[in-house]
Design a protein around this motif. Structure first.
Motif, PDB file in Angstrom:
ATOM      1  N   ARG A  18      18.192 -11.596   7.336  1.00 22.12           N
ATOM      2  CA  ARG A  18      17.435 -11.039   8.400  1.00 22.12           C
ATOM      3  C   ARG A  18      16.006 -11.850   8.380  1.00 22.12           C
ATOM      4  O   ARG A  18      15.452 -12.174   9.573  1.00 22.12           O
ATOM      5  CB  ARG A  18      17.365  -9.625   8.283  1.00 22.12           C
ATOM      6  CG  ARG A  18      16.645  -8.690   9.315  1.00 22.12           C
ATOM      7  CD  ARG A  18      15.798  -7.843   9.186  1.00 22.12           C
ATOM      8  NE  ARG A  18      14.657  -7.506   9.735  1.00 22.12           N
ATOM      9  CZ  ARG A  18      13.717  -6.346   9.852  1.00 22.12           C
ATOM     10  NH1 ARG A  18      13.987  -5.355   8.821  1.00 22.12           N
ATOM     11  NH2 ARG A  18      13.014  -5.847  10.687  1.00 22.12           N
ATOM     12  N   TYR A  26      21.139  -5.876  -0.642  1.00 20.88           N
ATOM     13  CA  TYR A  26      19.817  -5.589   0.288  1.00 20.88           C
ATOM     14  C   TYR A  26      18.819  -6.801   0.259  1.00 20.88           C
ATOM     15  O   TYR A  26      18.472  -7.250   1.253  1.00 20.88           O
ATOM     16  CB  TYR A  26      19.131  -4.314  -0.164  1.00 20.88           C
ATOM     17  CG  TYR A  26      18.530  -3.331   0.922  1.00 20.88           C
ATOM     18  CD1 TYR A  26      19.042  -3.640   2.340  1.00 20.88           C
ATOM     19  CD2 TYR A  26      17.806  -2.286   0.774  1.00 20.88           C
ATOM     20  CE1 TYR A  26      18.463  -2.996   3.370  1.00 20.88           C
ATOM     21  CE2 TYR A  26      17.443  -1.593   2.004  1.00 20.88           C
ATOM     22  CZ  TYR A  26      17.651  -1.808   3.165  1.00 20.88           C
ATOM     23  OH  TYR A  26      17.364  -1.164   4.058  1.00 20.88           O
ATOM     24  N   PHE A  36      22.075  -6.398  11.192  1.00 22.31           N
ATOM     25  CA  PHE A  36      21.270  -4.935  11.277  1.00 22.31           C
ATOM     26  C   PHE A  36      22.157  -3.952  10.793  1.00 22.31           C
ATOM     27  O   PHE A  36      21.907  -2.918  10.402  1.00 22.31           O
ATOM     28  CB  PHE A  36      20.541  -4.818  12.583  1.00 22.31           C
ATOM     29  CG  PHE A  36      19.240  -5.555  12.658  1.00 22.31           C
ATOM     30  CD1 PHE A  36      18.017  -4.748  12.432  1.00 22.31           C
ATOM     31  CD2 PHE A  36      19.184  -6.836  13.180  1.00 22.31           C
ATOM     32  CE1 PHE A  36      16.749  -5.260  12.447  1.00 22.31           C
ATOM     33  CE2 PHE A  36      17.765  -7.480  13.366  1.00 22.31           C
ATOM     34  CZ  PHE A  36      16.764  -6.761  12.956  1.00 22.31           C
ATOM     35  N   ILE A  56      20.702  -9.493   2.130  1.00 25.65           N
ATOM     36  CA  ILE A  56      20.602  -9.199   3.433  1.00 25.65           C
ATOM     37  C   ILE A  56      18.996  -9.291   4.011  1.00 25.65           C
ATOM     38  O   ILE A  56      18.946  -9.887   5.328  1.00 25.65           O
ATOM     39  CB  ILE A  56      20.983  -7.583   3.898  1.00 25.65           C
ATOM     40  CG1 ILE A  56      22.683  -7.435   3.531  1.00 25.65           C
ATOM     41  CG2 ILE A  56      20.527  -7.048   5.079  1.00 25.65           C
ATOM     42  CD1 ILE A  56      23.418  -8.162   4.679  1.00 25.65           C
ATOM     43  N   TYR A  57      18.071  -9.085   3.321  1.00 22.15           N
ATOM     44  CA  TYR A  57      16.922  -9.211   3.842  1.00 22.15           C
ATOM     45  C   TYR A  57      16.584 -10.702   4.199  1.00 22.15           C
ATOM     46  O   TYR A  57      15.486 -11.183   4.721  1.00 22.15           O
ATOM     47  CB  TYR A  57      15.740  -8.441   3.113  1.00 22.15           C
ATOM     48  CG  TYR A  57      15.406  -7.237   3.931  1.00 22.15           C
ATOM     49  CD1 TYR A  57      13.800  -6.956   4.583  1.00 22.15           C
ATOM     50  CD2 TYR A  57      16.249  -6.170   4.007  1.00 22.15           C
ATOM     51  CE1 TYR A  57      13.798  -5.918   5.378  1.00 22.15           C
ATOM     52  CE2 TYR A  57      15.828  -4.882   4.756  1.00 22.15           C
ATOM     53  CZ  TYR A  57      14.775  -5.104   5.476  1.00 22.15           C
ATOM     54  OH  TYR A  57      14.313  -3.984   6.176  1.00 22.15           O
ATOM     55  N   CYS A 109      26.485 -11.107  -0.672  1.00 23.55           N
ATOM     56  CA  CYS A 109      26.894 -10.008  -0.133  1.00 23.55           C
ATOM     57  C   CYS A 109      28.172  -9.610   0.001  1.00 23.55           C
ATOM     58  O   CYS A 109      28.828  -8.287  -0.404  1.00 23.55           O
ATOM     59  CB  CYS A 109      26.376 -10.034   1.154  1.00 23.55           C
ATOM     60  SG  CYS A 109      24.398  -9.927   1.536  1.00 23.55           S
ATOM     61  N   GLN A 123      22.111  -3.802   7.346  1.00 18.57           N
ATOM     62  CA  GLN A 123      20.686  -3.259   6.805  1.00 18.57           C
ATOM     63  C   GLN A 123      20.890  -1.976   6.908  1.00 18.57           C
ATOM     64  O   GLN A 123      20.073  -1.265   5.984  1.00 18.57           O
ATOM     65  CB  GLN A 123      19.655  -3.915   7.620  1.00 18.57           C
ATOM     66  CG  GLN A 123      18.548  -3.704   7.207  1.00 18.57           C
ATOM     67  CD  GLN A 123      17.378  -4.073   8.409  1.00 18.57           C
ATOM     68  OE1 GLN A 123      17.304  -5.118   8.877  1.00 18.57           O
ATOM     69  NE2 GLN A 123      16.478  -3.068   8.881  1.00 18.57           N
ATOM     70  N   ALA A 127      15.025  -4.975  -0.993  1.00 17.35           N
ATOM     71  CA  ALA A 127      14.921  -5.673   0.141  1.00 17.35           C
ATOM     72  C   ALA A 127      13.685  -6.296   0.726  1.00 17.35           C
ATOM     73  O   ALA A 127      13.734  -7.535   1.183  1.00 17.35           O
ATOM     74  CB  ALA A 127      15.053  -4.458   1.491  1.00 17.35           C
TER      75      ALA A 127
END
Length: 456
Positions: free
Chosen positions: A272, A265, A365, A268-269, A429, A368, A395
């Motif tokens: 993003r 996470y 997303f 991922i963030y 990831c 996420q 995150a």
């Protein structure tokens, strides 16, 4: 109101005598599932509203009070960090609380913080109020987790979780239109008053619309409602006695998969938030886009993300039988193609590049939305909010990294460093999801709560 009185006010509602009539159970479930879902959806739109209001009032605040970009950036970073820590605190508290009161109170306090933000002139008061706002922002998602976990069965939960997660995008679409519009017409202070006032109003609606988990209304567990073979509903809902705090902590921290998901996470963030915050500048500086065209890239990114969340939830239910990590690893593979395509400018056409950005949003997303859902499913149902909050903390630490640290990477290594950071995050990831898939055969995915027969 003292702390003890507040905790009593927020505590879970008592169980009611179980309803055993199948038709009555179905009627009540159909009504309350719909009512609770639209309530948490609308409620979270306005949590996002009060979280991002400062962002779109920021240019006018800087001009009016002569604040530097670094001073404004520090306020934003403080929000991310306080929100990150609050995700854990809010998650643990939510496992012991009634989501009806917990979510309403959290939104009320974020509204109050927005309102008071518009009243002050001191930089450090701005900072303190926004840290306060960040703390209560962490009271938004955990009660949503609790409602989705208790009112929706696992085989359908991905779909509903995906739909619910689009509230981010709805809030994100409304904020620039409304806050920037009010700020431009009446000044930034009135934009904060508006954000605060409407959120306080919505919190009162939540107080009226929401309820606690099914057993507080005499309903059986959702698995019994969704299984038509279970004609005899003469059973009590899952045992509602809260887990002792030490047991709850162990339930979350002793699950390796929760750690894998939480670490993923963070990365991922990074991807993003870096795309959201830095791509428009990259397109202007390196690709010669106008400011309006570069800003529109985020619209495509968010639209792609909206569809990506819904599809991720639906596909992980329908085609992957709830094996969320398998869908997530496919998303990382797709991103492994799309990000280099954007970096190396494979398509020199602006419309095709916008399509790539939209696809990046779609595939980023998806993981996420599934990480939070998966974390909640890995633990005892009574620890779902804590597991989700624990992952959420990572995150927002990732989001914080995309501010000052990412700026320094771009300063030292240029946009090459930016894209290397994204690809490195993506690689981590992929490794984490690969480990999860390889170990999943020996792992029990969802710890079910015990069900006891109703007392005679």
């Amino acid at each position: 109101m003292g702390l003890k009185k507040l905790l009593n006010f927020l505590s879970s509602a008592p169980e009611k005598k179980p309803i055993t009539n199948r038709k009555e159970v179905e009627k009540k479930y159909q009504y309350w599932r719909f009512r609770i879902f639209y309530s948490i959806y609308i409620g979270y739109v306005f949590f996002y509203f009060t979280r991002k209001s400062f962002t779109f009032a920021m240019p006018l605040i800087a001009e009016d009070l002569n604040l530097s970009m670094s001073e404004l950036g520090l306020i934003g970073t403080a929000l991310y960090l306080s929100y990150g820590f609050s995700k854990v605190i809010g998650g643990v508290l939510s496992d012991y609380a009634n989501p009806q009161y917990f979510m309403a109170f959290g939104l009320f306090m974020t509204g109050v913080s927005n309102f008071f933000f518009g009243l002050v002139d001191s930089y450090w008061l701005f900072f303190a109020i926004w840290v306060f706002n960040g703390f209560f922002q962490g009271w938004g998602w955990p009660p949503c987790t609790k409602q989705l976990t208790y009112w929706f069965a696992k085989q359908e939960r991905g779909w509903w979780w995906g739909i619910k997660s689009t509230s981010h995008n709805v809030g994100g679409a409304l904020i620039p239109l409304i806050i920037a519009g009010v700020a431009g017409s009446y000044g930034w202070r009135y934009s904060m008053f508006f954000a605060g006032g409407i959120s306080i109003f919505i919190s009162l609606i939540l107080l009226n619309r929401l309820r606690d988990v099914p057993s507080s209304m005499g309903l059986p567990p959702v698995e019994a409602y969704k299984d038509p073979k279970k004609k005899d509903l003469n059973l009590i809902s899952p045992v509602r006695k809260s887990l002792p705090f030490k047991t709850l902590v162990k339930e979350v921290l002793n699950k390796p998969f929760v750690w894998y998901l939480s670490l993923s996470y963070l990365f991922i963030y990074i991807i993003r938030t870096a795309c959201n915050d830095w791509l428009p500048l990259y397109l202007m500086k390196e690709r010669g886009y106008t400011m309006i065209l570069a800003a529109s890239s985020i619209t495509w990114f968010e639209i792609g993300g909206l569809f990506g969340m819904v599809v991720a939830g639906w596909c992980s239910d329908r085609f992957f039988s709830g094996k969320r990590a398998l869908y997530m690893i496919y998303c990382t593979l797709a991103l492994g193609l799309l990000i280099p395509m954007l970096w190396y400018q494979v398509f020199m056409n602006q419309y095709l590049e916008m399509s790539i950005i939209g696809l990046i949003g779609f595939f980023i997303f998806g993981p996420q939305v599934l990480v939070g859902l998966y974390a909640a499913e890995l633990v005892d149902q009574r620890a779902a909010c804590s597991a989700n909050g624990f992952a959420g903390m990572f995150a927002y630490f990732g989001a914080a990294i995309t501010g000052y640290p990412m700026g320094k990477i771009i300063d030292f290594w240029g946009w090459t460093g930016f894209f290397y950071a994204l690809i490195f995050s993506l690689f981590i990831c992929f490794i984490l999801y690969f480990i999860m898939i390889s170990q999943s055969r020996s792992f029990q995915f969802e710890t079910k709560m015990p069900i006891e027969p109703s007392p005679s």
